[in-house]
Scaffold this motif. Structure first.
Motif, PDB file in Angstrom:
ATOM      1  N   SER A  76      20.431  32.711  87.769  1.00 51.58           N
ATOM      2  CA  SER A  76      19.370  32.949  86.773  1.00 51.58           C
ATOM      3  C   SER A  76      17.969  32.889  87.372  1.00 51.58           C
ATOM      4  O   SER A  76      17.014  33.378  86.767  1.00 51.58           O
ATOM      5  CB  SER A  76      19.479  31.933  85.625  1.00 51.58           C
ATOM      6  OG  SER A  76      19.291  30.620  86.104  1.00 51.58           O
ATOM      7  N   ASN A  77      17.842  32.330  88.584  1.00 51.84           N
ATOM      8  CA  ASN A  77      16.532  32.324  89.257  1.00 51.84           C
ATOM      9  C   ASN A  77      16.016  33.748  89.470  1.00 51.84           C
ATOM     10  O   ASN A  77      14.826  33.958  89.667  1.00 51.84           O
ATOM     11  CB  ASN A  77      16.620  31.649  90.628  1.00 51.84           C
ATOM     12  CG  ASN A  77      16.919  30.156  90.537  1.00 51.84           C
ATOM     13  OD1 ASN A  77      17.078  29.616  89.456  1.00 51.84           O
ATOM     14  ND2 ASN A  77      17.007  29.507  91.675  1.00 51.84           N
ATOM     15  N   PHE A  78      16.936  34.699  89.449  1.00 48.68           N
ATOM     16  CA  PHE A  78      16.582  36.084  89.761  1.00 48.68           C
ATOM     17  C   PHE A  78      16.674  36.997  88.539  1.00 48.68           C
ATOM     18  O   PHE A  78      16.824  38.203  88.681  1.00 48.68           O
ATOM     19  CB  PHE A  78      17.500  36.612  90.874  1.00 48.68           C
ATOM     20  CG  PHE A  78      17.331  35.892  92.178  1.00 48.68           C
ATOM     21  CD1 PHE A  78      16.383  36.301  93.107  1.00 48.68           C
ATOM     22  CD2 PHE A  78      18.108  34.783  92.474  1.00 48.68           C
ATOM     23  CE1 PHE A  78      16.218  35.625  94.303  1.00 48.68           C
ATOM     24  CE2 PHE A  78      17.952  34.102  93.667  1.00 48.68           C
ATOM     25  CZ  PHE A  78      16.999  34.519  94.587  1.00 48.68           C
ATOM     26  N   ASP A  79      16.558  36.423  87.343  1.00 48.95           N
ATOM     27  CA  ASP A  79      16.627  37.234  86.123  1.00 48.95           C
ATOM     28  C   ASP A  79      15.630  38.386  86.148  1.00 48.95           C
ATOM     29  O   ASP A  79      15.952  39.517  85.769  1.00 48.95           O
ATOM     30  CB  ASP A  79      16.367  36.363  84.881  1.00 48.95           C
ATOM     31  CG  ASP A  79      17.610  35.612  84.427  1.00 48.95           C
ATOM     32  OD1 ASP A  79      18.709  35.915  84.934  1.00 48.95           O
ATOM     33  OD2 ASP A  79      17.485  34.705  83.583  1.00 48.95           O
ATOM     34  N   GLY A  80      14.406  38.081  86.589  1.00 48.45           N
ATOM     35  CA  GLY A  80      13.359  39.112  86.611  1.00 48.45           C
ATOM     36  C   GLY A  80      13.709  40.261  87.534  1.00 48.45           C
ATOM     37  O   GLY A  80      13.557  41.433  87.183  1.00 48.45           O
ATOM     38  N   VAL A  81      14.186  39.940  88.730  1.00 45.70           N
ATOM     39  CA  VAL A  81      14.596  40.954  89.710  1.00 45.70           C
ATOM     40  C   VAL A  81      15.775  41.756  89.163  1.00 45.70           C
ATOM     41  O   VAL A  81      15.798  42.999  89.212  1.00 45.70           O
ATOM     42  CB  VAL A  81      14.995  40.274  91.045  1.00 45.70           C
ATOM     43  CG1 VAL A  81      15.686  41.258  91.976  1.00 45.70           C
ATOM     44  CG2 VAL A  81      13.767  39.681  91.726  1.00 45.70           C
ATOM     45  N   PHE A  82      16.763  41.038  88.643  1.00 43.78           N
ATOM     46  CA  PHE A  82      18.002  41.654  88.129  1.00 43.78           C
ATOM     47  C   PHE A  82      17.691  42.662  87.027  1.00 43.78           C
ATOM     48  O   PHE A  82      18.139  43.817  87.065  1.00 43.78           O
ATOM     49  CB  PHE A  82      18.917  40.540  87.604  1.00 43.78           C
ATOM     50  CG  PHE A  82      20.290  40.997  87.199  1.00 43.78           C
ATOM     51  CD1 PHE A  82      21.269  41.228  88.154  1.00 43.78           C
ATOM     52  CD2 PHE A  82      20.610  41.175  85.859  1.00 43.78           C
ATOM     53  CE1 PHE A  82      22.544  41.634  87.788  1.00 43.78           C
ATOM     54  CE2 PHE A  82      21.881  41.584  85.481  1.00 43.78           C
ATOM     55  CZ  PHE A  82      22.852  41.809  86.450  1.00 43.78           C
ATOM     56  N   ASN A  83      16.880  42.246  86.062  1.00 45.55           N
ATOM     57  CA  ASN A  83      16.592  43.104  84.916  1.00 45.55           C
ATOM     58  C   ASN A  83      15.720  44.300  85.292  1.00 45.55           C
ATOM     59  O   ASN A  83      15.934  45.415  84.810  1.00 45.55           O
ATOM     60  CB  ASN A  83      15.910  42.293  83.804  1.00 45.55           C
ATOM     61  CG  ASN A  83      16.837  41.243  83.216  1.00 45.55           C
ATOM     62  OD1 ASN A  83      18.046  41.424  83.178  1.00 45.55           O
ATOM     63  ND2 ASN A  83      16.268  40.126  82.781  1.00 45.55           N
TER      64      ASN A  83
END
Length: 254
Positions: free
Chosen positions: A33-40
């Protein structure tokens, strides 16, 4: 994101999007979840973003090291039938990306490192965090960020749980010692891979001078600073992180 995990055999991962693969590698105390921004963001803009759960706490103790997690990444890429990918890693994840690239240069399209270990990092203190002392863990977790409010209670609780789990403590120490052993300083000049360094100006774990050294030692690296930012720019300033990375990918035609 944990609700969207795909589990196949020994692999658990999140995946979205189509196009050039970006494989995201989380840190020692990090989560997907640390990478939610990147993922989305990137899964909607021409990339297939994949975030595997790294086997930091599931490998046998003697195999809990940078080398074997790098082998796990190779197995994962073979399993997913990915020949080449952009590797994006934070903290230990960056170190795994570097070690993998050293051994598998032909399988790496580009590197994105943010607060990466591999040259030098400062742990959560000169000794391992005091078990049982919640306030100490809370303060040390907050120190990872420029804005301490980013360290949510949920995050502090998770770190506190880890440092009070004897098995996890032992494996965390094993990984930390392995990271020191596998210093990448001598290898970096041979790694002629396009590399994007995105670094917090206020990172206390891998301080700014580490980013400068990475830029000097890597033959094809660009360094970008994020102001008022600690060890995890993709969490503290997700929009700026994505903007920097998107522009760099376009400039490099990646």
């Amino acid at each position: 994101m944990s609700n969207n995990l795909i589990t196949e055999g020994k692999f658990s991962y999140a995946e979205a999007g189509e196009g050039q693969p970006i494989i995201v590698l989380h840190g020692l105390m990090g989560t997907l979840s640390n990478f939610d921004g990147v993922f989305n963001h990137f899964s909607k803009n021409g990339y297939k973003v994949i975030i595997p759960e790294l086997p930091i706490y599931s490998l046998p103790l003697l195999k809990t090291n940078v080398k074997n997690i790098s082998k796990f990444l190779k197995e994962f890429m073979i399993f997913k039938k990915i020949d080449k990918a952009i590797l994006l890693g934070n903290s230990l994840g960056g170190h795994i990306a570097l070690y993998f690239t050293k051994l598998n240069l032909k399988n790496v399209t580009g590197l994105v490192l943010t607060g990466s270990s591999g040259l030098y990092e400062k742990s959560m203190g000169d000794t391992y965090p005091k078990r049982g002392n919640y306030e100490y863990i809370k303060e040390k977790t907050k120190e990872v960020f420029y804005n301490p409010d980013v360290a949510s209670k949920e995050m502090v609780d998770e770190v506190f749980s880890s440092v009070n789990d004897r098995s996890r403590v032992i494996k965390t120490l094993a990984i930390a010692k392995s990271a020191i052993r596998h210093n990448m300083g001598k290898d970096l000049p041979e790694m002629n891979t396009p590399t994007c360094l995105i670094w917090g100006k206020n990172d206390l774990v891998t301080p700014p001078e580490v980013a400068v050294d990475f830029e000097k030692l890597l033959p094809d690296a660009n360094l970008f600073w994020v102001d008022k930012c600690g060890h995890a720019p993709m969490m503290e300033h997700p929009d700026e992180f994505n903007r920097i990375l998107e522009n760099w990918l376009k400039e490099r035609n990646l």
